[in-house]
Design a protein around this motif. Structure first.
Motif, PDB file in Angstrom:
ATOM      1  N   LEU A  13       0.827  -1.199   0.000  1.00  0.00           N
ATOM      2  CA  LEU A  13       0.000   0.000   0.000  1.00  0.00           C
ATOM      3  C   LEU A  13       0.866   1.256   0.000  1.00  0.00           C
ATOM      4  CD1 LEU A  13      -2.894   1.177   0.155  1.00  0.00           C
ATOM      5  CD2 LEU A  13      -2.663   1.071   2.649  1.00  0.00           C
ATOM      6  N   TRP A  14       1.862   1.300   0.868  1.00  0.00           N
ATOM      7  CA  TRP A  14       2.749   2.464   0.922  1.00  0.00           C
ATOM      8  C   TRP A  14       3.402   2.728  -0.429  1.00  0.00           C
ATOM      9  CZ3 TRP A  14       5.712   0.711   5.902  1.00  0.00           C
ATOM     10  CH2 TRP A  14       4.945   0.999   7.042  1.00  0.00           C
ATOM     11  N   LEU A  15       3.938   1.687  -1.050  1.00  0.00           N
ATOM     12  CA  LEU A  15       4.608   1.877  -2.342  1.00  0.00           C
ATOM     13  C   LEU A  15       3.630   2.274  -3.438  1.00  0.00           C
ATOM     14  CD1 LEU A  15       7.243  -1.007  -2.319  1.00  0.00           C
ATOM     15  CD2 LEU A  15       7.597   1.429  -1.844  1.00  0.00           C
ATOM     16  N   ALA A  16       2.420   1.757  -3.373  1.00  0.00           N
ATOM     17  CA  ALA A  16       1.411   2.130  -4.368  1.00  0.00           C
ATOM     18  C   ALA A  16       1.033   3.604  -4.237  1.00  0.00           C
ATOM     19  CB  ALA A  16       0.166   1.252  -4.227  1.00  0.00           C
ATOM     20  N   LEU A  17       0.988   4.129  -3.008  1.00  0.00           N
ATOM     21  CA  LEU A  17       0.585   5.517  -2.783  1.00  0.00           C
ATOM     22  C   LEU A  17       1.737   6.515  -2.924  1.00  0.00           C
ATOM     23  CD1 LEU A  17      -1.835   5.002   0.243  1.00  0.00           C
ATOM     24  CD2 LEU A  17      -2.433   5.308  -2.173  1.00  0.00           C
ATOM     25  N   ALA A  18       2.965   6.046  -2.954  1.00  0.00           N
ATOM     26  CA  ALA A  18       4.135   6.930  -3.036  1.00  0.00           C
ATOM     27  C   ALA A  18       4.097   7.903  -4.220  1.00  0.00           C
ATOM     28  CB  ALA A  18       5.420   6.105  -3.065  1.00  0.00           C
ATOM     29  N   PRO A  19       3.578   7.538  -5.394  1.00  0.00           N
ATOM     30  CA  PRO A  19       3.559   8.512  -6.500  1.00  0.00           C
ATOM     31  C   PRO A  19       2.787   9.799  -6.211  1.00  0.00           C
ATOM     32  CG  PRO A  19       3.237   6.300  -7.367  1.00  0.00           C
ATOM     33  CD  PRO A  19       3.184   6.208  -5.852  1.00  0.00           C
ATOM     34  N   LEU A  20       1.994   9.821  -5.170  1.00  0.00           N
ATOM     35  CA  LEU A  20       1.307  11.059  -4.798  1.00  0.00           C
ATOM     36  C   LEU A  20       2.303  12.160  -4.448  1.00  0.00           C
ATOM     37  CD1 LEU A  20      -1.524   9.574  -2.548  1.00  0.00           C
ATOM     38  CD2 LEU A  20      -1.799  10.542  -4.840  1.00  0.00           C
ATOM     39  N   TRP A  21       3.522  11.791  -4.080  1.00  0.00           N
ATOM     40  CA  TRP A  21       4.533  12.755  -3.666  1.00  0.00           C
ATOM     41  C   TRP A  21       5.591  13.038  -4.726  1.00  0.00           C
ATOM     42  CZ3 TRP A  21       1.960   9.885  -0.067  1.00  0.00           C
ATOM     43  CH2 TRP A  21       1.453  10.566   1.037  1.00  0.00           C
ATOM     44  N   LEU A  22       5.451  12.521  -5.911  1.00  0.00           N
ATOM     45  CA  LEU A  22       6.426  12.814  -6.958  1.00  0.00           C
ATOM     46  C   LEU A  22       6.183  14.206  -7.537  1.00  0.00           C
ATOM     47  CD1 LEU A  22       6.605   9.340  -8.731  1.00  0.00           C
ATOM     48  CD2 LEU A  22       8.293  10.373  -7.199  1.00  0.00           C
ATOM     49  N   ASP A  23       7.116  14.696  -8.345  1.00  0.00           N
ATOM     50  CA  ASP A  23       7.006  16.057  -8.874  1.00  0.00           C
ATOM     51  C   ASP A  23       6.108  16.149 -10.100  1.00  0.00           C
ATOM     52  OD1 ASP A  23       8.628  14.866 -10.773  1.00  0.00           O
ATOM     53  OD2 ASP A  23       9.929  16.607 -10.997  1.00  0.00           O
ATOM     54  N   ARG A  24       5.420  15.100 -10.401  1.00  0.00           N
ATOM     55  CA  ARG A  24       4.486  15.089 -11.523  1.00  0.00           C
ATOM     56  C   ARG A  24       3.137  14.608 -11.007  1.00  0.00           C
ATOM     57  NH1 ARG A  24       3.587   9.890 -12.022  1.00  0.00           N
ATOM     58  NH2 ARG A  24       5.221   8.371 -11.709  1.00  0.00           N
ATOM     59  N   GLU A  25       2.098  14.946 -11.751  1.00  0.00           N
ATOM     60  CA  GLU A  25       0.788  14.441 -11.379  1.00  0.00           C
ATOM     61  C   GLU A  25       0.750  12.938 -11.629  1.00  0.00           C
ATOM     62  OE1 GLU A  25      -1.784  16.126  -9.870  1.00  0.00           O
ATOM     63  OE2 GLU A  25      -0.265  17.698  -9.751  1.00  0.00           O
ATOM     64  N   PRO A  26       0.108  12.186 -10.773  1.00  0.00           N
ATOM     65  CA  PRO A  26       0.000  10.741 -11.003  1.00  0.00           C
ATOM     66  C   PRO A  26      -0.715  10.477 -12.330  1.00  0.00           C
ATOM     67  CG  PRO A  26      -0.670  11.292  -8.765  1.00  0.00           C
ATOM     68  CD  PRO A  26      -0.510  12.585  -9.501  1.00  0.00           C
ATOM     69  N   SER A  27      -0.239   9.477 -13.028  1.00  0.00           N
ATOM     70  CA  SER A  27      -0.843   9.092 -14.315  1.00  0.00           C
ATOM     71  C   SER A  27      -2.095   8.257 -14.060  1.00  0.00           C
ATOM     72  CB  SER A  27       0.162   8.284 -15.134  1.00  0.00           C
ATOM     73  OG  SER A  27       0.408   7.037 -14.496  1.00  0.00           O
ATOM     74  N   GLU A  28      -2.838   8.016 -15.113  1.00  0.00           N
ATOM     75  CA  GLU A  28      -4.003   7.134 -15.006  1.00  0.00           C
ATOM     76  C   GLU A  28      -3.560   5.755 -14.525  1.00  0.00           C
ATOM     77  OE1 GLU A  28      -7.292   7.786 -15.230  1.00  0.00           O
ATOM     78  OE2 GLU A  28      -6.675   9.880 -15.426  1.00  0.00           O
ATOM     79  N   ARG A  29      -2.415   5.330 -14.997  1.00  0.00           N
ATOM     80  CA  ARG A  29      -1.864   4.035 -14.575  1.00  0.00           C
ATOM     81  C   ARG A  29      -1.543   4.026 -13.076  1.00  0.00           C
ATOM     82  NH1 ARG A  29       3.651   1.985 -16.950  1.00  0.00           N
ATOM     83  NH2 ARG A  29       3.979   0.341 -15.477  1.00  0.00           N
ATOM     84  N   ASP A  30      -0.959   5.133 -12.590  1.00  0.00           N
ATOM     85  CA  ASP A  30      -0.667   5.261 -11.156  1.00  0.00           C
ATOM     86  C   ASP A  30      -1.954   5.164 -10.341  1.00  0.00           C
ATOM     87  OD1 ASP A  30       2.119   5.705 -11.483  1.00  0.00           O
ATOM     88  OD2 ASP A  30       1.818   7.876 -11.671  1.00  0.00           O
ATOM     89  N   PHE A  31      -2.974   5.939 -10.751  1.00  0.00           N
ATOM     90  CA  PHE A  31      -4.248   5.917 -10.019  1.00  0.00           C
ATOM     91  C   PHE A  31      -4.877   4.523 -10.062  1.00  0.00           C
ATOM     92  CE2 PHE A  31      -4.558  10.689 -10.476  1.00  0.00           C
ATOM     93  CZ  PHE A  31      -4.610  10.957  -9.118  1.00  0.00           C
ATOM     94  N   ALA A  32      -4.829   3.868 -11.216  1.00  0.00           N
ATOM     95  CA  ALA A  32      -5.416   2.528 -11.329  1.00  0.00           C
ATOM     96  C   ALA A  32      -4.712   1.556 -10.382  1.00  0.00           C
ATOM     97  CB  ALA A  32      -5.332   2.041 -12.773  1.00  0.00           C
ATOM     98  N   ARG A  33      -3.390   1.648 -10.300  1.00  0.00           N
ATOM     99  CA  ARG A  33      -2.637   0.771  -9.391  1.00  0.00           C
ATOM    100  C   ARG A  33      -2.997   1.067  -7.936  1.00  0.00           C
ATOM    101  NH1 ARG A  33       2.533   0.459  -6.685  1.00  0.00           N
ATOM    102  NH2 ARG A  33       2.969  -1.732  -6.332  1.00  0.00           N
ATOM    103  N   MET A  34      -3.068   2.347  -7.588  1.00  0.00           N
ATOM    104  CA  MET A  34      -3.424   2.719  -6.218  1.00  0.00           C
ATOM    105  C   MET A  34      -4.796   2.146  -5.853  1.00  0.00           C
ATOM    106  SD  MET A  34      -2.291   6.698  -5.932  1.00  0.00           S
ATOM    107  CE  MET A  34      -1.046   7.274  -7.073  1.00  0.00           C
TER     108      MET A  34
END
Length: 130
Positions: A13-34
């Motif tokens: 869960l932590w690793l799936a949510l980590a992209p929320l803190w990157l310098d780019r907006e999460p992609s559709e793929r990121d959101f789908a994984r989360m």
């Protein structure tokens, strides 16, 4: 709880949510994984909020404030070590302190979190007022 139990229970869960803190907006793929990982963990929205505020944000916000922070991607091993160390100490006054200051540690990613939660609610067939 020991380090291995934390990794087993929260690591994915932590690793799936980590992209929320990157310098780019999460992609559709990121959101789908989360969303997929959140579904597997069967957590309430309230439980997710506290994981975001207490377990993740104190560690992840430090990365955003660091000049040498990793902004494009995370070293998952190093990130997991920091998350586990933080969460093993998250008791008593530390927990209360992070709860008190969680508005500061989440403000840079709150808009992304709100988008994720709206998508989770849609996936679950929930409306914002339920």
């Amino acid at each position: 709880m020991n380090a291995q139990a934390l990794v087993d229970e929260r690591g994915e869960l932590w690793l799936a949510l980590a992209p929320l803190w990157l310098d780019r907006e999460p992609s559709e793929r990121d959101f789908a994984r989360m969303i997929e990982v959140i579904k597997r963990h069967e957590l309430s929205l309230n439980e997710l909020e506290w994981i975001f505020r207490l377990e993740l944000a104190p560690v992840m916000a430090r990365n955003q404030l660091s000049i040498a922070g990793s902004w494009r991607e995370f070293d998952e091993y190093a990130l997991m070590k920091r998350l586990v160390a933080h969460n093993l100490r998250l008791k008593g006054w530390r927990r209360k302190s992070w709860a008190l200051f969680s508005g500061l540690t989440t403000m840079m990613t709150r808009h992304r979190w709100n988008e994720l939660i709206a998508r989770v609610m849609m996936e679950r067939g929930e409306s914002p007022d339920t």
